[in-house]
Design an enzyme around this catalytic site. Sequence first.
Site, PDB file in Angstrom:
ATOM      1  N   TRP A 160       0.818  -1.219   0.000  1.00  0.00           N
ATOM      2  CA  TRP A 160       0.000   0.000   0.000  1.00  0.00           C
ATOM      3  C   TRP A 160       0.849   1.265   0.000  1.00  0.00           C
ATOM      4  O   TRP A 160       0.330   2.363   0.072  1.00  0.00           O
ATOM      5  CB  TRP A 160      -0.914   0.024   1.226  1.00  0.00           C
ATOM      6  CG  TRP A 160      -0.206   0.286   2.547  1.00  0.00           C
ATOM      7  CD1 TRP A 160       1.039  -0.117   2.913  1.00  0.00           C
ATOM      8  CD2 TRP A 160      -0.707   1.053   3.645  1.00  0.00           C
ATOM      9  NE1 TRP A 160       1.339   0.296   4.178  1.00  0.00           N
ATOM     10  CE2 TRP A 160       0.281   1.032   4.657  1.00  0.00           C
ATOM     11  CE3 TRP A 160      -1.877   1.738   3.893  1.00  0.00           C
ATOM     12  CZ2 TRP A 160       0.126   1.660   5.883  1.00  0.00           C
ATOM     13  CZ3 TRP A 160      -2.028   2.369   5.127  1.00  0.00           C
ATOM     14  CH2 TRP A 160      -1.046   2.329   6.107  1.00  0.00           C
ATOM     15  N   ASP A 161       2.186   1.107  -0.105  1.00  0.00           N
ATOM     16  CA  ASP A 161       3.082   2.255   0.038  1.00  0.00           C
ATOM     17  C   ASP A 161       2.825   3.345  -0.994  1.00  0.00           C
ATOM     18  O   ASP A 161       3.245   4.490  -0.825  1.00  0.00           O
ATOM     19  CB  ASP A 161       4.548   1.808  -0.001  1.00  0.00           C
ATOM     20  CG  ASP A 161       4.859   0.782   1.065  1.00  0.00           C
ATOM     21  OD1 ASP A 161       4.115  -0.213   1.157  1.00  0.00           O
ATOM     22  OD2 ASP A 161       5.827   0.976   1.814  1.00  0.00           O
ATOM     23  N   GLU A 212       0.670  -4.282  11.887  1.00  0.00           N
ATOM     24  CA  GLU A 212       0.874  -5.715  11.643  1.00  0.00           C
ATOM     25  C   GLU A 212       1.115  -6.527  12.917  1.00  0.00           C
ATOM     26  O   GLU A 212       1.285  -7.743  12.851  1.00  0.00           O
ATOM     27  CB  GLU A 212       2.040  -5.912  10.668  1.00  0.00           C
ATOM     28  CG  GLU A 212       1.735  -5.275   9.320  1.00  0.00           C
ATOM     29  CD  GLU A 212       2.747  -5.601   8.249  1.00  0.00           C
ATOM     30  OE1 GLU A 212       3.926  -5.792   8.606  1.00  0.00           O
ATOM     31  OE2 GLU A 212       2.356  -5.659   7.065  1.00  0.00           O
ATOM     32  N   LYS A 227       2.760  -1.643  15.761  1.00  0.00           N
ATOM     33  CA  LYS A 227       4.002  -1.540  14.982  1.00  0.00           C
ATOM     34  C   LYS A 227       4.093  -0.149  14.360  1.00  0.00           C
ATOM     35  O   LYS A 227       5.160   0.435  14.233  1.00  0.00           O
ATOM     36  CB  LYS A 227       3.986  -2.605  13.887  1.00  0.00           C
ATOM     37  CG  LYS A 227       5.175  -2.561  12.941  1.00  0.00           C
ATOM     38  CD  LYS A 227       5.072  -3.666  11.910  1.00  0.00           C
ATOM     39  CE  LYS A 227       6.169  -3.557  10.876  1.00  0.00           C
ATOM     40  NZ  LYS A 227       5.962  -4.470   9.742  1.00  0.00           N
ATOM     41  N   GLN A 228       2.955   0.360  13.913  1.00  0.00           N
ATOM     42  CA  GLN A 228       2.939   1.644  13.217  1.00  0.00           C
ATOM     43  C   GLN A 228       1.552   2.244  13.352  1.00  0.00           C
ATOM     44  O   GLN A 228       0.627   1.582  13.837  1.00  0.00           O
ATOM     45  CB  GLN A 228       3.284   1.427  11.753  1.00  0.00           C
ATOM     46  CG  GLN A 228       2.237   0.651  10.979  1.00  0.00           C
ATOM     47  CD  GLN A 228       2.788  -0.004   9.726  1.00  0.00           C
ATOM     48  OE1 GLN A 228       3.298  -1.112   9.783  1.00  0.00           O
ATOM     49  NE2 GLN A 228       2.666   0.679   8.621  1.00  0.00           N
TER      50      GLN A 228
HETATM   51  C1  BGC Z   1       4.840  -2.188   6.885  1.00  0.00           C
HETATM   52  C2  BGC Z   1       3.810  -2.020   5.800  1.00  0.00           C
HETATM   53  C3  BGC Z   1       4.489  -1.649   4.516  1.00  0.00           C
HETATM   54  C4  BGC Z   1       5.555  -2.669   4.175  1.00  0.00           C
HETATM   55  C5  BGC Z   1       6.308  -2.301   2.917  1.00  0.00           C
HETATM   56  C6  BGC Z   1       5.889  -3.184   6.440  1.00  0.00           C
HETATM   57  O1  BGC Z   1       6.888  -3.243   7.405  1.00  0.00           O
HETATM   58  O2  BGC Z   1       4.257  -2.643   8.062  1.00  0.00           O
HETATM   59  O3  BGC Z   1       2.884  -1.033   6.163  1.00  0.00           O
HETATM   60  O4  BGC Z   1       3.576  -1.576   3.470  1.00  0.00           O
HETATM   61  O5  BGC Z   1       6.467  -2.734   5.231  1.00  0.00           O
HETATM   62  O6  BGC Z   1       6.926  -1.082   3.036  1.00  0.00           O
END
Ligand code: BGC
Length: 972
Positions: free
Chosen positions: A343-344, A479, A586-587
């Site tokens: 989704w970046d 995540e 995590k984020q």
């Molecule tokens: C993140 C995701 C991201 C992916 C690729 C993961 O560590 O949790 O949000 O899309 O990395 O950058």
Amino acid sequence: MNSWLLSYEGFDPASEGLREALCTLGNGRFATRGATPDGELRTAGTYAAGCYDRLDSTIAGRTVTNEDLVNLPDWLPLTFAAPGSYWFRPERADLLEYRQKLDMRHGVLSRALRWRDESGRITAVRQRRLVSMADPRLAALETTFTAENWSGPLRVRAALDGRVTNSGVARYRDLRGDHLTCHDTGDQNGLTWLTAATRSSHITVALASRIDTATPAREMIREGDRISTEHVLDLAQSEPATLTKTVALATSRDSASYDARSAAIRAVRLAPRFDVQVAQHTAAWERLWQRARVDVDGPELSQIVHLHIFHLLQTLSPHTADLDVGVPARGLHGEAYRGHVFWDELFVLPWLNLRFPETSLGLLRYRYRRLPEARAAARDAGLSGAMFPWQSASDGREQTQTLHLNPASGRWLPDASHLQRHIGLAIAYNVWQYHLATGSLPPWCAELLIDIARFFASLAVLDPTSGRYEIHGVMGPDEYHERYPDASSPGLANNAYTNIMTVWLLLRARDTLDLLPELAASAQEQARWDDITRRMRVDFHDGVISQFTGYADLLELDWARYRGVRRLDRALEADGDDVNRYKAAKQADTLMLCYLLTSDELVGILNRLGYPVEPSLIPRMVGYYLDRTSHGSTLSAVVHAWVLSRSDRARSWQFFTEALFSDIKDVQHGTTAEGIHLGAMAGTIDLLERCYLGLEIHPDGLHLNPLLPDRLGTLSMPIRFRGSQLFIDADHRQARINGVPRPTFVTGRQGEPTMAATGDLGRRIAQHRMRLGLTLEQVAERADISPGYLQYLEEQPGTPTAETMCLLAGALETTVDDLLGGGIDQPPGRGRAKAAPTLASLDRDECLKLIEPGGIGRVAFNGSHGPTVLPVNYQLHHGSIVFRTATGGPMDQDLRTGLEGVEIKVGFEVDRIDEAQREGWSVLVQGPAHHIPPDELPEVTGSRVTPWAGGERHLYIRITPHQITGRRIHHL
Ligand code: BGC
């Protein structure tokens, strides 16, 4: 400090991986890591956008299939040896000097080293490397050797190497990476080539190489999967000798190609020499920077901003638009996340939209082309619309791994992250952002958005008890939470981010149907969408939105125990615990809502859903989740810098700095070497624009609502908004659009008329400013526009408004017509020369230099109807003027004497009048004119002189200069 350079001193094996990733060169079609061309401590990597291959591996007793962005054959290898010495390897050489420099403005990586061999001979080596932005098939490495204290033969070996695997990420080494097979090598007319095929996607990859140097190859070593040529350069002490390796990369995915091998050979054969390649490549970069520049104050900040934009454009350039590829989360810079598309793009497209909308559109089309696959996935899951995969690669099937390795415990664990259905929301958000930024919504983009809306509407199920719609079995962006503690199957209920963004999406689906009614959804379907936007479930606890249903019941983590640990999932699992049990993220997850929606939008949606919240909910929520986040993704710092930008500016800046340092300082200790974090790189630049500069795009136009952090004095950038080229700049006092303070800009009917100026507008402004002896600031003050905008207008073609042009003309004491170059279709030289002009004579060499590029000149001769002057297109060929004319035409008739050896003397004049600078020169050549005899024609036709008037003009005439004189007019 030069903010356009990234420099490294010394050879440091430990940081090679990081340097390689940060010094990657690419052009949006392919990229090559900044590995050394020599030695053994290198993680070579060349990746072409969209070149994937799948392999099965056996892991923990299970067969898993992984699709990788394939590491392609290595075009870089080049090493050298002094007589009786080993091939050079930086890791074991006696290095007297070693420097590496990435020039981000021009896309050139250089290396300078001095090496002393076992016999005390010192050799200096200078290398320049590029991956061409001008011709996206080409890459080149130029090496110049200087024997400092010796003379003799230096052996140089250059290779194309197909013995390459995907092995750049230690965590993946138990998985197969031998994607290349069917290697073949050969040579053709002095060029070497290598082909290979990917094992299961059957993509043919070809490299062809041309070596330019004074001496031909002495030896060719042809192996099945590698081909090398050896050259001997006879070095004379202190005299530099250069060898250039130019390489073309072609694949069977390319358009306009017969086969990869012949395409590569042809491209490299036609490639110009290195200095021309550099000139074309740097010109292409200059053009990109004109659109992409973002100016901040402070050299260190500027350097990182340049680095981020540079890598973004190396991954996603205008060349990418037509390639049918998505946004690879780790760039084309390494193998982490296998080159997959997550989704970046949510963090990338908003910035591209305002500069390279055609690239954005290409990236959206990548999704659209995979819509049938996404529809099939939704159908298989018993749902409607389109369900996009969390990780996408070649054909749009789900590529998320089913097992992943926890390096902290060494265990392979089940992975349910494919449940991040919110990927579809990101795609739809980007479609809408593209529409807002460009004013256009192609029907296929609308179809994409509607199908995603259908999917989320079908995910939402009405719970009869609560009377609310619910979404179950998903994961949010965080995540760490993929299931309820001790649950047997993964998935969470009512992730707030997913639920609220679904409401936002269904509202946009309604807007889309208003714009394109032909996409008709049934009244019943629309009624259901409307109902969902009024009755979606959102949970709350402790006065904040709950990340998902049941979040309130989770345990608080002992944060002190895990202080500084970014990957809590790995640390807890290694400790025999499970991060799912804790209120730990995590984020940003719930806070993503504050990233994507304004507070009015968020509060508006919640109120619409019947939740009586106030805007004060937002700062409360920010504080709550911030205290419970470990920032295990580089995206986290971007989002938190954004959501804190208005409430806690100091902390926002801290997160922004952390996001800025993510890659250049490798804050995650080793992950950058495996590939840059493209989302964070783009996110920081987008944050400068949409958050700190406060550039909000609304349906009614552009709104500026800046709040610069204290540490940022000024911020400026050009953008392209709905067809208008604008320059935005801000300081702590105010923000300006095209130099004039104003909070909004509306295009269309109410828009302001802009003026199309010729490309010389900037030079005319500068010239008038100089004429008046004024500084930028003084003119800006007189015109009441910002100095930043004035400087932009002087440097780049802009489209100022009529109002600005009037103000500028007044400030510069001239007319709008004059500034716009209104006299462009009239005879040159209407204006007078500058004040105090001087007329200087030019000598023969200066004259020749001026006329050397060729162009238009005038031939004067005594014609049959009196003195005649005619324009011709000429070239300088071996010191003579050569041009073409029609057989039997006036020049043919009048310039024939009919007597062998008797020629007519003619005059030939070339001049240049620079209206903008008010100066000029003229060169007069006098001498005899000859018809060029047939036996000399082949050589002259090679000079590619074309007739000025086009058409069939087969007569070649040469003027042999007997006298060359010239004058230049300029002012003191
Ligand atoms: C993140 C995701 C991201 C992916 C690729 C993961 O560590 O949790 O949000 O899309 O990395 O950058």
